[in-house]
Design an enzyme around this catalytic site. Structure first.
Site, PDB file in Angstrom:
ATOM      1  N   LYS A   1      36.987  -9.125 -17.148  1.00 38.53           N
ATOM      2  CA  LYS A   1      38.143  -8.516 -16.477  1.00 38.53           C
ATOM      3  C   LYS A   1      38.824  -7.500 -17.070  1.00 38.53           C
ATOM      4  O   LYS A   1      39.100  -6.277 -16.642  1.00 38.53           O
ATOM      5  CB  LYS A   1      39.249  -9.554 -15.901  1.00 38.53           C
ATOM      6  CG  LYS A   1      38.651 -10.680 -15.079  1.00 38.53           C
ATOM      7  CD  LYS A   1      39.664 -11.778 -14.544  1.00 38.53           C
ATOM      8  CE  LYS A   1      40.394 -12.651 -15.714  1.00 38.53           C
ATOM      9  NZ  LYS A   1      39.592 -13.394 -16.683  1.00 38.53           N
TER      10      LYS A   1
ATOM     11  N   ARG B   1      46.486 -16.768 -10.231  1.00 37.77           N
ATOM     12  CA  ARG B   1      45.780 -17.818 -10.713  1.00 37.77           C
ATOM     13  C   ARG B   1      45.845 -19.188 -10.073  1.00 37.77           C
ATOM     14  O   ARG B   1      45.191 -20.025 -10.633  1.00 37.77           O
ATOM     15  CB  ARG B   1      46.040 -17.832 -12.164  1.00 37.77           C
ATOM     16  CG  ARG B   1      45.036 -17.091 -13.053  1.00 37.77           C
ATOM     17  CD  ARG B   1      45.813 -17.229 -14.591  1.00 37.77           C
ATOM     18  NE  ARG B   1      44.858 -17.238 -15.600  1.00 37.77           N
ATOM     19  CZ  ARG B   1      44.616 -16.350 -16.456  1.00 37.77           C
ATOM     20  NH1 ARG B   1      45.035 -15.070 -16.089  1.00 37.77           N
ATOM     21  NH2 ARG B   1      43.724 -16.568 -17.450  1.00 37.77           N
TER      22      ARG B   1
ATOM     23  N   ARG C   1      35.227 -12.288 -29.468  1.00 42.25           N
ATOM     24  CA  ARG C   1      36.153 -11.245 -29.233  1.00 42.25           C
ATOM     25  C   ARG C   1      36.950 -11.007 -30.068  1.00 42.25           C
ATOM     26  O   ARG C   1      37.699 -11.781 -30.786  1.00 42.25           O
ATOM     27  CB  ARG C   1      36.925 -11.562 -27.839  1.00 42.25           C
ATOM     28  CG  ARG C   1      38.017 -10.635 -27.585  1.00 42.25           C
ATOM     29  CD  ARG C   1      38.630 -10.702 -25.889  1.00 42.25           C
ATOM     30  NE  ARG C   1      39.125 -12.118 -25.790  1.00 42.25           N
ATOM     31  CZ  ARG C   1      39.462 -12.468 -24.775  1.00 42.25           C
ATOM     32  NH1 ARG C   1      39.428 -11.719 -23.408  1.00 42.25           N
ATOM     33  NH2 ARG C   1      40.033 -13.649 -24.488  1.00 42.25           N
TER      34      ARG C   1
ATOM     35  N   ARG D   1      42.607 -13.248 -31.010  1.00 41.41           N
ATOM     36  CA  ARG D   1      43.554 -14.098 -30.120  1.00 41.41           C
ATOM     37  C   ARG D   1      43.873 -15.411 -30.570  1.00 41.41           C
ATOM     38  O   ARG D   1      42.859 -16.104 -30.629  1.00 41.41           O
ATOM     39  CB  ARG D   1      43.345 -13.952 -28.438  1.00 41.41           C
ATOM     40  CG  ARG D   1      43.983 -12.625 -27.983  1.00 41.41           C
ATOM     41  CD  ARG D   1      43.541 -12.641 -26.478  1.00 41.41           C
ATOM     42  NE  ARG D   1      43.457 -13.644 -25.454  1.00 41.41           N
ATOM     43  CZ  ARG D   1      43.187 -13.412 -24.216  1.00 41.41           C
ATOM     44  NH1 ARG D   1      42.770 -12.334 -23.526  1.00 41.41           N
ATOM     45  NH2 ARG D   1      43.318 -14.379 -23.441  1.00 41.41           N
TER      46      ARG D   1
ATOM     47  N   ARG E   1      40.733 -23.594 -21.599  1.00 40.37           N
ATOM     48  CA  ARG E   1      41.134 -22.488 -20.644  1.00 40.37           C
ATOM     49  C   ARG E   1      39.900 -22.430 -19.376  1.00 40.37           C
ATOM     50  O   ARG E   1      40.146 -22.281 -18.293  1.00 40.37           O
ATOM     51  CB  ARG E   1      40.982 -21.088 -21.272  1.00 40.37           C
ATOM     52  CG  ARG E   1      42.077 -20.752 -22.081  1.00 40.37           C
ATOM     53  CD  ARG E   1      41.976 -19.873 -23.139  1.00 40.37           C
ATOM     54  NE  ARG E   1      41.622 -18.539 -22.592  1.00 40.37           N
ATOM     55  CZ  ARG E   1      40.868 -17.460 -23.213  1.00 40.37           C
ATOM     56  NH1 ARG E   1      40.573 -17.852 -24.549  1.00 40.37           N
ATOM     57  NH2 ARG E   1      40.666 -16.607 -22.803  1.00 40.37           N
TER      58      ARG E   1
HETATM   59  P1  AP5 Z   1      37.395  -9.594 -21.476  1.00 39.48           P
HETATM   60  O1  AP5 Z   1      37.087  -8.329 -20.671  1.00 39.48           O
HETATM   61  O2  AP5 Z   1      38.439  -9.606 -22.632  1.00 39.48           O
HETATM   62  O3  AP5 Z   1      37.292 -10.765 -20.502  1.00 39.48           O
HETATM   63  P2  AP5 Z   1      38.324 -11.233 -19.566  1.00 39.48           P
HETATM   64  O4  AP5 Z   1      37.926 -11.622 -18.225  1.00 39.48           O
HETATM   65  O5  AP5 Z   1      39.540 -10.271 -19.568  1.00 39.48           O
HETATM   66  O6  AP5 Z   1      38.895 -12.684 -20.460  1.00 39.48           O
HETATM   67  P3  AP5 Z   1      40.407 -13.055 -20.822  1.00 39.48           P
HETATM   68  O7  AP5 Z   1      39.932 -14.047 -21.781  1.00 39.48           O
HETATM   69  O8  AP5 Z   1      41.522 -12.014 -20.908  1.00 39.48           O
HETATM   70  O9  AP5 Z   1      40.799 -13.804 -19.548  1.00 39.48           O
HETATM   71  P4  AP5 Z   1      41.653 -14.947 -19.537  1.00 39.48           P
HETATM   72  O10 AP5 Z   1      41.769 -15.114 -18.197  1.00 39.48           O
HETATM   73  O11 AP5 Z   1      41.513 -16.345 -20.090  1.00 39.48           O
HETATM   74  O12 AP5 Z   1      43.076 -14.447 -20.267  1.00 39.48           O
HETATM   75  P5  AP5 Z   1      44.308 -13.870 -19.842  1.00 39.48           P
HETATM   76  O13 AP5 Z   1      44.702 -12.759 -21.036  1.00 39.48           O
HETATM   77  O14 AP5 Z   1      44.242 -13.099 -18.543  1.00 39.48           O
HETATM   78  O15 AP5 Z   1      35.793  -9.801 -22.359  1.00 39.48           O
HETATM   79  C1  AP5 Z   1      35.674 -11.074 -22.995  1.00 39.48           C
HETATM   80  C2  AP5 Z   1      34.522 -10.635 -24.076  1.00 39.48           C
HETATM   81  O16 AP5 Z   1      33.578 -10.428 -23.725  1.00 39.48           O
HETATM   82  C3  AP5 Z   1      35.105  -9.464 -25.028  1.00 39.48           C
HETATM   83  O17 AP5 Z   1      34.670  -9.792 -26.281  1.00 39.48           O
HETATM   84  C4  AP5 Z   1      34.250  -8.249 -24.381  1.00 39.48           C
HETATM   85  O18 AP5 Z   1      33.971  -7.271 -25.383  1.00 39.48           O
HETATM   86  C5  AP5 Z   1      33.200  -8.999 -24.029  1.00 39.48           C
HETATM   87  N1  AP5 Z   1      32.311  -8.296 -22.860  1.00 39.48           N
HETATM   88  C6  AP5 Z   1      32.916  -7.945 -21.639  1.00 39.48           C
HETATM   89  N2  AP5 Z   1      31.858  -7.703 -21.000  1.00 39.48           N
HETATM   90  C7  AP5 Z   1      30.724  -7.857 -21.512  1.00 39.48           C
HETATM   91  C8  AP5 Z   1      29.210  -7.889 -21.009  1.00 39.48           C
HETATM   92  N3  AP5 Z   1      29.218  -7.026 -19.841  1.00 39.48           N
HETATM   93  N4  AP5 Z   1      28.470  -7.883 -21.847  1.00 39.48           N
HETATM   94  C9  AP5 Z   1      28.621  -8.540 -23.327  1.00 39.48           C
HETATM   95  N5  AP5 Z   1      29.952  -8.807 -23.622  1.00 39.48           N
HETATM   96  C10 AP5 Z   1      31.055  -8.531 -22.687  1.00 39.48           C
HETATM   97  O19 AP5 Z   1      45.444 -15.141 -19.919  1.00 39.48           O
HETATM   98  C11 AP5 Z   1      45.765 -15.530 -21.073  1.00 39.48           C
HETATM   99  C12 AP5 Z   1      46.614 -16.800 -20.867  1.00 39.48           C
HETATM  100  O20 AP5 Z   1      47.800 -16.286 -20.641  1.00 39.48           O
HETATM  101  C13 AP5 Z   1      46.209 -17.882 -19.959  1.00 39.48           C
HETATM  102  O21 AP5 Z   1      45.317 -18.748 -20.406  1.00 39.48           O
HETATM  103  C14 AP5 Z   1      47.591 -18.219 -19.628  1.00 39.48           C
HETATM  104  O22 AP5 Z   1      48.203 -19.304 -20.398  1.00 39.48           O
HETATM  105  C15 AP5 Z   1      48.458 -17.126 -19.500  1.00 39.48           C
HETATM  106  N6  AP5 Z   1      48.501 -16.296 -18.158  1.00 39.48           N
HETATM  107  C16 AP5 Z   1      48.034 -15.280 -17.953  1.00 39.48           C
HETATM  108  N7  AP5 Z   1      48.169 -14.758 -16.526  1.00 39.48           N
HETATM  109  C17 AP5 Z   1      48.582 -15.981 -15.929  1.00 39.48           C
HETATM  110  C18 AP5 Z   1      49.096 -16.215 -14.624  1.00 39.48           C
HETATM  111  N8  AP5 Z   1      48.666 -15.529 -13.543  1.00 39.48           N
HETATM  112  N9  AP5 Z   1      49.302 -17.441 -14.235  1.00 39.48           N
HETATM  113  C19 AP5 Z   1      49.957 -18.220 -15.102  1.00 39.48           C
HETATM  114  N10 AP5 Z   1      49.277 -18.185 -16.618  1.00 39.48           N
HETATM  115  C20 AP5 Z   1      48.944 -16.766 -16.915  1.00 39.48           C
HETATM  116 MG    MG Z   2      41.530 -10.111 -20.169  1.00 34.73          MG
END
Ligand code: AP5
Ligand code: MG
Ligand code: ZN
Length: 213
Positions: free
Chosen positions: A13, A88, A127, A160, A171
């Site tokens: 994402k 979410r 990552r 992270r 997660r």
């Molecule tokens: P990346 O693009 O970073 O993936 P992502 O989908 O953004 O994954 P996240 O871990 O950021 O999602 P998340 O939902 O767990 O975390 P968030 O920060 O939202 O890519 C991942 C890796 O893969 C990278 O190394 C990248 O280089 C690689 N990659 C990408 N595309 C690739 C490809 N095509 N091929 C190979 N490699 C590739 O949330 C974190 C925390 O915040 C949550 O756990 C929760 O506690 C809180 N939180 C956030 N939003 C909310 C909400 N709405 N409600 C409640 N709690 C929330």
């Molecule tokens: Mg992300």
């Protein structure tokens, strides 16, 4: 255009949002990035959020709904926005619908990026994230030009706290139980666009562009 990027942790994402935002001229609104920023600043909200995040659990709905509601009032959202990692839960999706209704806005597409669990674990465990601009890298799949340094802004790359094995597993479980139901939620509303998240970053990007064109 008002978009949601949905999908499990590690689906890509953030990676795709960084490209789309440049291309579409609309801001990326990542609740995860905003919460990490609050943690870094040590604000009361950040301190409260950190324990949930490190455990791989969701931060309470009212906290994130408040953050998003405030963010979409900003002038840079006037031409549209891209939500990354929000909503979410069904409660967050309902709150978003109410928020948009009040402003006379609607969603155009909910892009769900799909990838299997094995791939997600590989992506998350390798990552590295920029401390400054939050751009995601991967030690094998998407390495920076210079080790430990962000290509875009020169910021320091770090791992992270929730990219450690135990938090990753938690997660993924949280996603299945609390967020995956949103796939059916948006499918029923005719907004869901499923995109295969496997393949290169470029390939996935092309699929997304196709899905929203
Ligand atoms: P990346 O693009 O970073 O993936 P992502 O989908 O953004 O994954 P996240 O871990 O950021 O999602 P998340 O939902 O767990 O975390 P968030 O920060 O939202 O890519 C991942 C890796 O893969 C990278 O190394 C990248 O280089 C690689 N990659 C990408 N595309 C690739 C490809 N095509 N091929 C190979 N490699 C590739 O949330 C974190 C925390 O915040 C949550 O756990 C929760 O506690 C809180 N939180 C956030 N939003 C909310 C909400 N709405 N409600 C409640 N709690 C929330
Ligand atoms: Mg992300
Ligand atoms: Zn950076």
């Amino acid at each position: 255009m008002n978009l949601i990027l949905l999908g499990p942790p590690g689906a890509g994402k953030g990676t795709q949002a960084k490209r789309l935002t440049a291309d579409l001229g609309i801001p990326q609104i990542s609740t995860g990035d905003m919460l990490r920023e609050a943690v870094r600043e040590g604000s009361p909200m950040g301190l409260k959020a950190k324990s949930y995040m490190d455990a791989g659990a969701l931060v309470p709905d009212e906290v994130v709904v408040g953050i998003v509601e405030e963010r979409i009032q900003q002038p840079d959202c006037a031409r549209g926005f891209m939500l990354d990692g929000f909503p979410r839960t069904t409660a967050q999706a309902d709150a978003l619908a109410t928020m948009l209704d009040k402003k006379g806005l609607k969603l155009d597409h909910v892009v769900c990026i799909e990838a299997d669990k094995e791939e997600l674990v590989k992506r998350l465990s390798g990552r590295r994230t920029c401390r400054q601009c939050m751009a995601p890298y991967h030690v094998l799949f998407n390495p920076p030009k210079k080790e430990g340094v962000c290509d875009k802004c020169g910021g320091e790359l770090y791992q992270r706290d929730d990219d450690k094995e135990e938090a990753i597993r938690a997660r993924l479980v949280t996603y299945e139980s609390q967020t995956a139901p949103l796939i059916a939620y948006y499918e029923e509303r005719g907004l869901l666009r499923r995109v295969n998240g496997l393949g290169t970053v470029e390939e996935v990007y092309e699929r997304i562009k196709q899905a929203i064109s």
